[in-house]
Design a protein around this motif. Structure first.
Motif, PDB file in Angstrom:
ATOM      1  N   LYS A 104      25.647  25.028  38.368  1.00  0.00           N
ATOM      2  CA  LYS A 104      26.824  25.679  38.156  1.00  0.00           C
ATOM      3  C   LYS A 104      26.861  27.139  37.565  1.00  0.00           C
ATOM      4  CE  LYS A 104      29.767  22.487  39.231  1.00  0.00           C
ATOM      5  NZ  LYS A 104      30.895  22.816  40.571  1.00  0.00           N
ATOM      6  N   GLU A 105      27.352  27.818  38.047  1.00  0.00           N
ATOM      7  CA  GLU A 105      27.154  29.505  37.624  1.00  0.00           C
ATOM      8  C   GLU A 105      28.116  29.592  36.180  1.00  0.00           C
ATOM      9  OE1 GLU A 105      28.616  31.637  41.088  1.00  0.00           O
ATOM     10  OE2 GLU A 105      27.203  30.702  42.467  1.00  0.00           O
ATOM     11  N   GLY A 106      27.271  30.253  35.382  1.00  0.00           N
ATOM     12  CA  GLY A 106      27.994  30.366  34.214  1.00  0.00           C
ATOM     13  C   GLY A 106      27.333  29.352  33.118  1.00  0.00           C
ATOM     14  N   LEU A 109      25.314  30.567  30.199  1.00  0.00           N
ATOM     15  CA  LEU A 109      26.361  31.449  29.183  1.00  0.00           C
ATOM     16  C   LEU A 109      26.955  30.580  28.162  1.00  0.00           C
ATOM     17  CD1 LEU A 109      27.563  34.057  27.975  1.00  0.00           C
ATOM     18  CD2 LEU A 109      29.181  33.774  29.989  1.00  0.00           C
ATOM     19  N   HIS A 127      24.140  32.609  41.248  1.00  0.00           N
ATOM     20  CA  HIS A 127      24.551  33.568  40.454  1.00  0.00           C
ATOM     21  C   HIS A 127      23.366  34.572  40.223  1.00  0.00           C
ATOM     22  CE1 HIS A 127      27.030  34.987  36.852  1.00  0.00           C
ATOM     23  NE2 HIS A 127      27.211  35.633  37.843  1.00  0.00           N
ATOM     24  N   TYR A 192      31.324  42.561  45.340  1.00  0.00           N
ATOM     25  CA  TYR A 192      31.083  43.164  43.949  1.00  0.00           C
ATOM     26  C   TYR A 192      29.746  43.709  43.712  1.00  0.00           C
ATOM     27  CZ  TYR A 192      28.407  39.339  41.903  1.00  0.00           C
ATOM     28  OH  TYR A 192      27.694  38.256  41.460  1.00  0.00           O
TER      29      TYR A 192
ATOM     30  N   CYS B 106      31.578  27.469  39.829  1.00  0.00           N
ATOM     31  CA  CYS B 106      31.624  28.178  38.668  1.00  0.00           C
ATOM     32  C   CYS B 106      31.755  26.980  37.518  1.00  0.00           C
ATOM     33  CB  CYS B 106      32.796  29.015  38.425  1.00  0.00           C
ATOM     34  SG  CYS B 106      32.962  29.669  36.662  1.00  0.00           S
ATOM     35  N   GLU B 117      38.135  32.771  31.430  1.00  0.00           N
ATOM     36  CA  GLU B 117      37.841  34.072  30.562  1.00  0.00           C
ATOM     37  C   GLU B 117      37.636  34.895  31.716  1.00  0.00           C
ATOM     38  OE1 GLU B 117      35.701  33.921  27.112  1.00  0.00           O
ATOM     39  OE2 GLU B 117      35.302  36.233  27.215  1.00  0.00           O
ATOM     40  N   ARG B 129      36.949  39.888  36.606  1.00  0.00           N
ATOM     41  CA  ARG B 129      35.837  39.068  37.037  1.00  0.00           C
ATOM     42  C   ARG B 129      35.728  38.096  35.955  1.00  0.00           C
ATOM     43  NH1 ARG B 129      34.111  40.475  41.543  1.00  0.00           N
ATOM     44  NH2 ARG B 129      34.038  42.593  42.335  1.00  0.00           N
ATOM     45  N   VAL B 131      34.098  35.800  33.667  1.00  0.00           N
ATOM     46  CA  VAL B 131      32.950  36.102  32.869  1.00  0.00           C
ATOM     47  C   VAL B 131      31.633  35.011  33.130  1.00  0.00           C
ATOM     48  CG1 VAL B 131      34.136  36.957  30.830  1.00  0.00           C
ATOM     49  CG2 VAL B 131      33.549  34.770  30.633  1.00  0.00           C
ATOM     50  N   TYR B 132      31.802  33.981  33.536  1.00  0.00           N
ATOM     51  CA  TYR B 132      30.772  32.844  34.010  1.00  0.00           C
ATOM     52  C   TYR B 132      30.068  33.385  35.026  1.00  0.00           C
ATOM     53  CZ  TYR B 132      33.150  30.852  30.024  1.00  0.00           C
ATOM     54  OH  TYR B 132      33.599  30.521  28.680  1.00  0.00           O
ATOM     55  N   CYS B 133      30.820  33.555  36.420  1.00  0.00           N
ATOM     56  CA  CYS B 133      30.293  33.511  37.534  1.00  0.00           C
ATOM     57  C   CYS B 133      30.549  34.808  38.353  1.00  0.00           C
ATOM     58  CB  CYS B 133      30.810  32.467  38.360  1.00  0.00           C
ATOM     59  SG  CYS B 133      32.583  32.827  38.769  1.00  0.00           S
ATOM     60  N   ASP B 134      31.185  35.813  37.397  1.00  0.00           N
ATOM     61  CA  ASP B 134      31.501  37.053  38.310  1.00  0.00           C
ATOM     62  C   ASP B 134      32.545  37.267  39.537  1.00  0.00           C
ATOM     63  OD1 ASP B 134      30.219  39.154  36.437  1.00  0.00           O
ATOM     64  OD2 ASP B 134      28.402  38.013  37.288  1.00  0.00           O
TER      65      ASP B 134
END
Lengths: 305, 143
Positions: A104-106, A109, A127, A192, B106, B117, B129, B131-134
Motif C-alpha cells: 500500500k502506497e504511503g 509514512l 510509489h 505529476y 493508497c 490528508e 495531492r 500525502v500518502y500516495c501523491d
C-alpha cells in the motif's frame, strides 16, 4: 530522529554525504564493522522481496548490528487485520530502526508518523523506493564519475515503476541532466512527475516509445520490468510485458561508454547475453545498494565513526 | 429583493455563482436555529454574478474547508450591526478529513481510522495531492 520515506527528503548535499560515506565503507570496511553493535534493524516486509530485504540485512550485519523481522505479510499480525500504525508501534518496542516494504502506497509514512525510531521506506506499492535510488546514484557516480550533465534513458514501465519516479526526482536536482522517457503509451510516467518535477524545474526531457532511436544518445540506460503485481487486469500485463527487450544486438548501437542499469529482478527485458557486456552494471548496482543502505543506517541512527 | 441587514452574524460574500447550495450543505447551515439567507446570482462588479450567504449568528467556521471549496470567498463578521472582521480566504496548505483519496493502492483506503490528508502542490492550478500516495485530489468546486 529522521526517516527516509521519499528520496526528496534528502538534500543533494546529504546524498553527496551518503555517497562519500559509502565510498569510505568500500575503502575501509573494518572501520565500520562494529559501528552498530547492539543496534537492531527490523525488516518489515509485507510484500515479497529478496534483494532489498537481504541488502538491508547484510548492511546491518556488516555494521555489527542485528536483524529481526518478517518477509511475508502472512507471517505478521497484518494477516489478523492489524493496522500498519499498530504494527509499527509494537516493533518500536524491539528495534532501533525499521525498514518497511508494503504494497500500500504511503504505509511507511503511516509507520513513521506513529513511532519515534527512524523508518526507512523499502518500497511502497508503485510509489517510492528511495534506497534503490541511493543505490542507483552511487552506481552512476562510480561508473560515470559524476551525477550531473548526463542523459538518462528510462525504459519500460514508467507508470508503476517506483524506482523510476524516485530516480527522476533525485536526478532532477543536478545540473545538466536530461531524461529520455521510453515506454508504451499505457505505461508512461505519471503526469505529476512531468508537471511537478520535470516541467516545474525546467528539466529537458522527451517521451518516446522508440528504444532503438533513443539508444545512441544515452549516457545511462535504466531498464525496468513490467511488474505483473501492479496490474489489476492480467490481459493488460500480457500485452505489455515484452514491450522492450535489450539484446546484445541492440547494444551495438549504444554508445561505448553508456552504462546499463536495472533495479532487478529482470524477467526478460535484458537478454542474458548482455550480462557479459562491460557496460552492464545491474549486478554492481546490487552491491552498491548495500553500501548505500549501510551509509543510510549510520546517518539515521546518528552513529559517529 | 430586499434582505435585511444582520445585527450579529456572518456574511459569506463573493461566493462563485451557483456554489452557495453546496457551501450551505457542506457547512451544515441547515442545522442552525437562526436565520440563514442565501442569495444567488447577485450582481457583482468584480465577478459579474456571485452568491451570498447571510447567517444571523456568529458561528465557528472551518476556514480550511471554505478556502478549499471556494478560495475567493470573503467572510465578514458582523457585530452590533457593524463590520467587526473581514477575512479573505486563500487556498489552505493542508486539507484533512474533507476529501477521500481515490487511489485503491493508497494506504488510506484500508488503514484503520487514518485521517485523509492532502497538501497543496500547485496553488496556481489548485492541485492537492494525497500525502500518502501523491495521487491528485478530485477536482475542487471552484477549480
Amino acid at each position: 530522529m529522521r526517516d527516509l520515506i521519499d528520496i526528496m527528503e534528502l538534500s543533494a548535499e546529504e546524498i553527496d554525504g551518503l555517497i562519500k560515506t559509502a565510498l569510505d565503507i568500500i575503502a575501509n570496511p573494518g572501520k565500520y564493522a562494529e559501528s552498530c553493535k547492539r543496534k537492531k534493524l527490523a525488516t518489515l516486509f509485507f510484500e515479497p522481496s529478496t534483494r532489498t530485504r537481504l541488502s538491508f540485512e547484510a548492511a546491518m550485519l556488516e555494521l555489527g548490528g542485528s536483524v529481526i523481522g518478517f518477509s511475508d505479510a502472512a507471517c505478521s499480525s497484518a494477516s489478523k487485520g492489524e493496522s500498519v500504525a499498530d504494527t509499527a508501534r509494537v516493533i518500536e518496542c524491539y528495534a532501533d530502526i525499521i525498514a518497511m516494504r508494503h504494497p500500500k502506497e504511503g504505509a511507511p509514512l503511516v509507520a513513521a508518523r506513529n513511532v519515534d525510531i527512524p523508518v526507512i521506506n523499502a518500497g511502497d506499492g508503485g510509489h517510492n523506493h528511495p534506497t534503490q535510488t541511493l543505490a542507483d546514484l552511487l552506481t552512476i557516480y562510480r561508473e560515470k564519475g559524476r551525477v550531473d550533465n548526463l542523459t538518462i534513458g528510462l525504459c519500460g514501465d514508467l507508470k508503476f515503476g517506483r524506482t523510476v519516479h524516485s530516480l527522476i526526482s533525485a536526478m532532477s536536482r543536478y545540473t545538466g541532466v536530461k531524461f529520455v522517457l521510453i515506454s508504451p503509451e499505457e505505461l508512461r510516467v505519471p503526469r505529476y512527475i512531468v508537471t511537478d518535477v520535470l516541467e516545474a524545474r525546467g528539466i529537458e526531457y522527451e517521451e518516446t516509445s522508440d528504444l532503438d532511436a533513443a539508444l545512441p544518445k544515452l549516457d545511462v540506460l535504466y531498464m525496468t520490468r513490467v511488474q505483473k503485481e501492479r496490474f489489476f487486469n492480467e490481459q493488460d500485463y500480457l500485452r505489455l510485458k515484452d514491450s522492450y527487450i535489450l539484446t546484445a544486438e541492440k547494444m551495438k548501437t549504444a554508445p561505448e561508454k553508456m552504462i546499463v542499469m536495472h533495479p532487478l529482478p529482470r524477467v526478460n527485458e535484458i537478454s542474458v547475453a548482455v550480462d557479459e557486456d562491460p557496460r552492464a552494471c545491474y549486478f554492481k548496482q546490487v552491491r552498491n545498494g548495500k553500501y548505500m543502505r549501510m551509509a543510510l543506517i549510520l546517518k539515521l541512527l546518528e552513529v559517529k565513526i | 429583493m430586499i434582505i435585511g441587514q444582520i445585527k450579529d452574524g456572518i456574511v459569506l460574500d463573493h461566493i462563485t455563482a451557483g456554489k452557495s447550495i453546496e457551501i450551505y450543505e457542506i457547512l451544515g447551515l441547515g442545522k442552525l436555529d437562526c436565520t440563514v439567507a442565501m442569495i444567488q446570482n447577485a450582481d457583482s462588479a468584480k465577478m459579474g454574478k456571485k452568491d451570498i450567504i447571510k447567517v444571523g449568528k456568529v458561528i465557528d467556521l472551518d476556514f480550511t474547508v471554505l478556502g478549499y471549496i471556494d478560495p475567493g470567498i470573503t467572510v465578514n463578521v458582523i457585530r452590533d450591526g457593524k463590520l467587526f472582521k473581514r477575512e479573505h480566504l486563500t487556498l489552505p496548505e493542508k486539507v484533512t478529513g474533507i476529501i477521500r483519496c481515490r487511489n485503491p493502492r493508497c494506504v488510506s483506503s484500508c488503514e484503520q481510522e487514518l485521517v485523509q490528508e492532502f497538501r497543496l502542490t500547485d496553488p496556481e492550478k489548485k492541485i492537492y495531492r494525497c500525502v500518502y500516495c501523491d495521487s491528485e485530489a478530485p477536482s475542487i468546486i471552484n477549480k
